[in-house]
Design a protein around this motif. Structure first.
Motif, PDB file in Angstrom:
ATOM      1  N   MET A   1      34.182  44.687  65.646  1.00  9.28           N
ATOM      2  CA  MET A   1      35.331  44.260  64.545  1.00  9.28           C
ATOM      3  C   MET A   1      34.421  42.732  64.002  1.00  9.28           C
ATOM      4  O   MET A   1      34.530  42.733  62.905  1.00  9.28           O
ATOM      5  N   GLU A   2      33.872  41.977  65.075  1.00  9.45           N
ATOM      6  CA  GLU A   2      33.016  40.862  64.631  1.00  9.45           C
ATOM      7  C   GLU A   2      31.847  41.375  63.871  1.00  9.45           C
ATOM      8  O   GLU A   2      31.728  40.318  62.762  1.00  9.45           O
ATOM      9  N   LEU A   3      31.498  42.237  64.053  1.00  5.78           N
ATOM     10  CA  LEU A   3      30.171  42.944  63.425  1.00  5.78           C
ATOM     11  C   LEU A   3      30.599  42.866  61.844  1.00  5.78           C
ATOM     12  O   LEU A   3      29.798  42.858  61.049  1.00  5.78           O
ATOM     13  N   ALA A   4      31.575  43.887  61.863  1.00  4.83           N
ATOM     14  CA  ALA A   4      32.193  44.358  60.530  1.00  4.83           C
ATOM     15  C   ALA A   4      32.234  43.148  59.448  1.00  4.83           C
ATOM     16  O   ALA A   4      31.957  42.993  58.333  1.00  4.83           O
TER      17      ALA A   4
ATOM     18  N   PHE B   1      30.984  40.071  60.111  1.00  6.11           N
ATOM     19  CA  PHE B   1      29.769  39.529  59.826  1.00  6.11           C
ATOM     20  C   PHE B   1      29.036  40.134  58.564  1.00  6.11           C
ATOM     21  O   PHE B   1      28.577  39.444  57.595  1.00  6.11           O
ATOM     22  N   TYR B   2      29.244  41.584  58.548  1.00  4.50           N
ATOM     23  CA  TYR B   2      28.256  42.252  57.323  1.00  4.50           C
ATOM     24  C   TYR B   2      29.191  42.153  56.268  1.00  4.50           C
ATOM     25  O   TYR B   2      28.618  41.884  55.072  1.00  4.50           O
ATOM     26  N   LEU B   3      30.461  41.689  56.221  1.00  7.75           N
ATOM     27  CA  LEU B   3      31.201  41.518  55.057  1.00  7.75           C
ATOM     28  C   LEU B   3      30.930  40.437  54.268  1.00  7.75           C
ATOM     29  O   LEU B   3      30.314  40.267  53.172  1.00  7.75           O
ATOM     30  N   PHE B   4      30.692  39.258  55.234  1.00  5.82           N
ATOM     31  CA  PHE B   4      30.464  37.862  54.438  1.00  5.82           C
ATOM     32  C   PHE B   4      29.148  37.750  54.429  1.00  5.82           C
ATOM     33  O   PHE B   4      28.661  37.058  53.239  1.00  5.82           O
ATOM     34  N   ALA B   5      28.157  38.328  55.349  1.00  5.87           N
ATOM     35  CA  ALA B   5      26.760  38.262  54.889  1.00  5.87           C
ATOM     36  C   ALA B   5      26.594  39.129  53.570  1.00  5.87           C
ATOM     37  O   ALA B   5      25.688  38.485  52.591  1.00  5.87           O
TER      38      ALA B   5
ATOM     39  N   ILE C   1      24.893  37.352  50.296  1.00  3.38           N
ATOM     40  CA  ILE C   1      23.603  37.741  49.611  1.00  3.38           C
ATOM     41  C   ILE C   1      23.669  38.235  48.250  1.00  3.38           C
ATOM     42  O   ILE C   1      22.962  37.492  47.192  1.00  3.38           O
ATOM     43  N   VAL C   2      25.136  38.892  47.873  1.00  3.70           N
ATOM     44  CA  VAL C   2      25.219  39.321  46.257  1.00  3.70           C
ATOM     45  C   VAL C   2      25.329  38.031  45.685  1.00  3.70           C
ATOM     46  O   VAL C   2      24.600  37.720  44.353  1.00  3.70           O
TER      47      VAL C   2
ATOM     48  N   LEU D   1      30.418  32.882  58.278  1.00  6.30           N
ATOM     49  CA  LEU D   1      29.738  33.020  59.124  1.00  6.30           C
ATOM     50  C   LEU D   1      29.649  32.123  60.497  1.00  6.30           C
ATOM     51  O   LEU D   1      29.545  32.419  61.464  1.00  6.30           O
ATOM     52  N   TYR D   2      29.641  30.712  59.999  1.00 10.36           N
ATOM     53  CA  TYR D   2      29.749  29.869  60.949  1.00 10.36           C
ATOM     54  C   TYR D   2      30.965  29.523  61.988  1.00 10.36           C
ATOM     55  O   TYR D   2      30.988  29.525  63.044  1.00 10.36           O
ATOM     56  N   VAL D   3      32.121  30.159  61.259  1.00 10.71           N
ATOM     57  CA  VAL D   3      33.170  30.218  62.056  1.00 10.71           C
ATOM     58  C   VAL D   3      33.088  31.492  63.257  1.00 10.71           C
ATOM     59  O   VAL D   3      33.268  31.416  64.372  1.00 10.71           O
ATOM     60  N   LEU D   4      32.404  32.552  62.617  1.00 12.17           N
ATOM     61  CA  LEU D   4      32.015  33.710  63.509  1.00 12.17           C
ATOM     62  C   LEU D   4      31.109  33.030  64.694  1.00 12.17           C
ATOM     63  O   LEU D   4      31.072  33.787  65.958  1.00 12.17           O
TER      64      LEU D   4
END
Lengths: 338, 167
Positions: free
Chosen positions: B1-4, B6-10, B14-15, B43-46
Motif C-alpha cells: 500500500m505504501e509503495l502504491a 509512493f509510486y502515485l506521488f512520485a 515527475i510529470v 513523499l515526506y509524509v510517507l
C-alpha cells in the motif's frame, strides 16, 4: 466475521469526510440566507420573503438560488486561459474543505466496543497543516484573477496575493502563543488541555490578532479589497458566472466556517463548554455560529480599508504585536518555570 | 500500500516537473512547480517526516512560489520570449544537468551499500514526536548553523530595506 483493520479505517475516514463535506455545503447554502437576513435587519429591511416561506423565513430561498445559478450560461471569456480558468474555482473549494481533516468536532464516543473519534485525522502537526493549507488558499484567487485576462480581475488577484501573504504571517504568530502554552501541535491535545480554562484567558492578544487576520484571510469586509466593487467591478471573480462563480462564493463561506472553527478550537476550547460543562459538538457549533454572525454583522456595518492602510496595518501594527505577544508568552512561561 | 502511494506521488512529481520545464507559459510552469512541491510533501509524509512536509507546502508552495507567481503576473512576460536571449545559458545548463545526474547516480548507488540506522527510527519518532525531534536538534547540535542562518536572513532583510528606501 473479522474485518480488515485497514478497510475499517478507510471506511471510517470516507464516511466522516462525506458527512463533513455535505454538512459544510448545507451550511454554505443557509449561510447565504442568514447573511441576507442579518444585512436586512441592520439596514431596516425585511429580507427574502417570497420563496417557500415557513413563518417569517424563506426556507427554500437557497434552493431557488442554486437552481438559478446552475441554469445560468457557463460563459468563458475568449482570451481566457481555459484550463486555469476552469481549475481555479474548484481549487478554491477543495482547499477550503481540506482544513476540516484535522479539526476535532466532539469528544470520542464508544458504541458497542468501537470508539468513534469525531475528527478525520489526529496528526502531530495539525496546527502546521492548517497553516500550510491556508497558505495554499491564495492560489485559487490569484489564478482565477489572472486567467480571466481582465485587468480588474488581475488587480483583484494581485491585491489578494499581497494581502493574504501579509496577514498570513501575523496569523501564524497569533497561533504560536497557543502552541507554546499547549506544548503540542495536535488540535485534539490542544482542545483537551483547555478543559477547565480556555486559552483565550492566557492569550487575549493572540485571540484578537487571530480574529483580525482571519477576517483578512477570508477577504471579508473590512478587508475585502480583492473584490472591492467600487474600484474593481467584482475583483478576481469579475469574469466568472454560473456554477464557477458559485464555487468561489462557496469557498468564501466555507472559509468563514473554517477560520471560525479554528478560532473556537485554538482559543475558545473547541468542544469544551465553559468551566468544563457538558463537552460536546453543540458548544463548537454554538461558537462557530457566533463567529459567523459577527462576520455578517461586520459586513453590514464597516467601511473598507484603503490599500495602503491595509498594508501599513498588517506590517507595522499586527506583525510587531504578534512578535511581542510571542516574546511576552515566552518570558512569562520561563518565569513561571513551565 | 505504501509503495502504491509512493509510486502515485512520485509519478505526479515527475510529470509535473517535466511540465514545469516544457510548458511555454510562465504561469503554467509555476503551477506545475507547485504540484511538484505538494507531491514531494506527500513523499515526506510517507518517510515519517510530517513536519518537513508541512514546512515544504507552507514555505515553498505557500510563500516563495506565490511571490514568483505575483512577479510573473506583474511583468506578464510574452509566451514566445526568451529563446534567443538565453543562448549562452545552454552550455551552463548542460553542465549543471551533468553534475545533477552524477549526484543522483552517487545517491542511488549509496542506497545499495549496507548502512547503520540513524538514531531517529520511526518507532523513536512516534515516541518523542517528529516536530520535537527537529526542534531539539536545532537548538542543540545545529545551534550555530541555525543562528548563522537567522543572522543571514536579517542581513538580507536590512539590505532589501536599504535598497527600497533609496528609490
Amino acid at each position: 466475521m473479522t474485518l480488515d483493520p485497514f478497510m475499517v479505517m478507510l471506511l471510517d475516514v470516507l464516511v466522516k469526510a462525506i458527512v463533513i463535506v455535505v454538512a459544510l455545503l448545507g451550511a454554505y447554502a443557509y449561510m447565504t440566507l442568514a447573511e441576507r437576513y442579518v444585512m436586512a435587519r441592520v439596514q431596516v429591511r425585511i429580507g427574502p420573503n417570497r420563496v417557500g416561506r415557513v413563518g417569517p423565513i424563506a426556507v427554500l430561498q437557497p434552493v431557488a438560488d442554486a437552481v438559478k445559478t446552475i441554469f445560468k450560461e457557463d460563459f468563458c471569456p475568449a482570451n481566457a486561459d481555459k484550463i486555469v480558468y476552469t481549475l481555479a474555482p474548484g481549487l478554491a473549494v477543495a482547499i477550503a474543505l481540506l482544513a476540516w481533516a484535522v479539526i476535532p468536532l466532539s469528544p470520542p464516543l464508544t458504541i458497542a466496543g468501537y470508539t468513534i473519534h469525531f475528527y478525520i485525522a489526529d496528526v502531530g502537526i495539525a496546527a502546521l497543516y492548517l497553516l500550510a493549507v491556508g497558505s495554499l488558499g491564495v492560489y485559487a484567487i490569484v489564478l482565477g484573477g489572472w486567467s480571466s485576462n481582465n485587468k480588474y480581475s488581475l488587480l483583484g488577484g494581485l491585491r489578494s496575493a499581497a494581502q493574504m501573504i501579509s496577514y498570513e504571517v501575523s496569523l501564524g504568530l497569533a497561533l504560536v502563543g497557543v502552541l507554546m502554552i499547549s506544548g503540542s501541535l495536535s488540535l485534539v491535545d490542544i482542545v483537551e488541555k483547555q478543559s477547565p480554562i480556555w486559552n483565550v484567558v492566557w492569550q487575549p492578544v493572540g485571540f484578537v490578532l487571530y480574529c483580525i487576520c482571519a477576517v483578512a484571510e477570508t477577504n471579508r469586509v473590512p478587508f475585502d479589497l480583492p473584490e472591492a466593487e467600487t474600484e474593481l467591478v467584482a475583483g478576481y471573480s469579475t469574469e466568472y458566472g454560473s456554477l464557477k462563480f458559485a464555487l468561489f462564493y462557496m469557498a468564501e463561506y466555507i472559509n468563514i466556517v473554517t477560520v471560525s472553527a479554528i478560532a473556537a478550537t485554538m482559543f475558545l476550547g473547541g468542544y469544551q463548554g465553559p468551566f468544563g460543562l457538558l463537552p460536546g459538538a453543540h458548544w463548537l457549533l454554538l461558537k462557530i455560529a457566533v463567529f459567523i454572525f459577527i462576520f455578517m454583522w461586520m459586513r453590514a456595518t464597516l467601511p473598507r480599508f484603503r490599500y495602503d492602510q491595509l498594508m501599513r496595518f498588517g506590517w507595522k501594527v499586527l506583525l510587531p504585536l504578534g512578535l511581542a505577544n510571542v516574546f511576552a508568552t515566552a518570558v512569562v512561561m520561563v518565569l513561571l518555570g513551565r | 500500500m505504501e509503495l502504491a502511494i509512493f509510486y502515485l506521488f512520485a509519478s505526479i512529481a515527475i510529470v509535473a516537473a517535466l511540465g514545469m520545464v516544457v510548458l511555454r507559459n510562465a504561469v503554467h510552469s509555476a503551477l506545475s512547480l507547485a504540484v511538484v512541491f505538494v507531491a514531494l510533501a506527500a513523499l515526506y509524509v510517507l518517510l515519517n517526516a510530517p513536519f518537513i512536509a508541512a514546512a515544504q507546502v507552507m514555505i515553498y508552495a505557500g510563500a516563495i512560489l506565490i511571490l514568483f507567481v505575483f512577479v510573473i503576473m506583474l511583468l506578464s512576460p510574452r509566451v514566445d520570449q526568451g529563446a534567443g536571449a538565453l543562448k549562452w545559458q545552454r552550455p551552463l545548463a548542460a553542465l549543471c544537468g551533468l553534475v545533477f545526474a552524477v549526484e543522483l547516480a552517487i545517491v542511488a548507488a549509496s542506497a545499495l551499500l549496507p548502512t547503520e540506522r540513524g538514531p531517529f527510527t520511526p518507532e523513536r519518532l512516534a515516541e518523542i514526536g517528529d516536530v520535537q525531534a527537529v526542534g531539539a536538534l536545532l537548538f542543540t547540535d545545529f545551534l550555530l548553523p541555525f543562528e548563522i542562518t537567522s543572522l543571514l536572513l536579517l542581513v538580507a532583510m536590512v539590505g532589501v530595506i536599504v535598497l527600497a528606501k533609496k528609490r
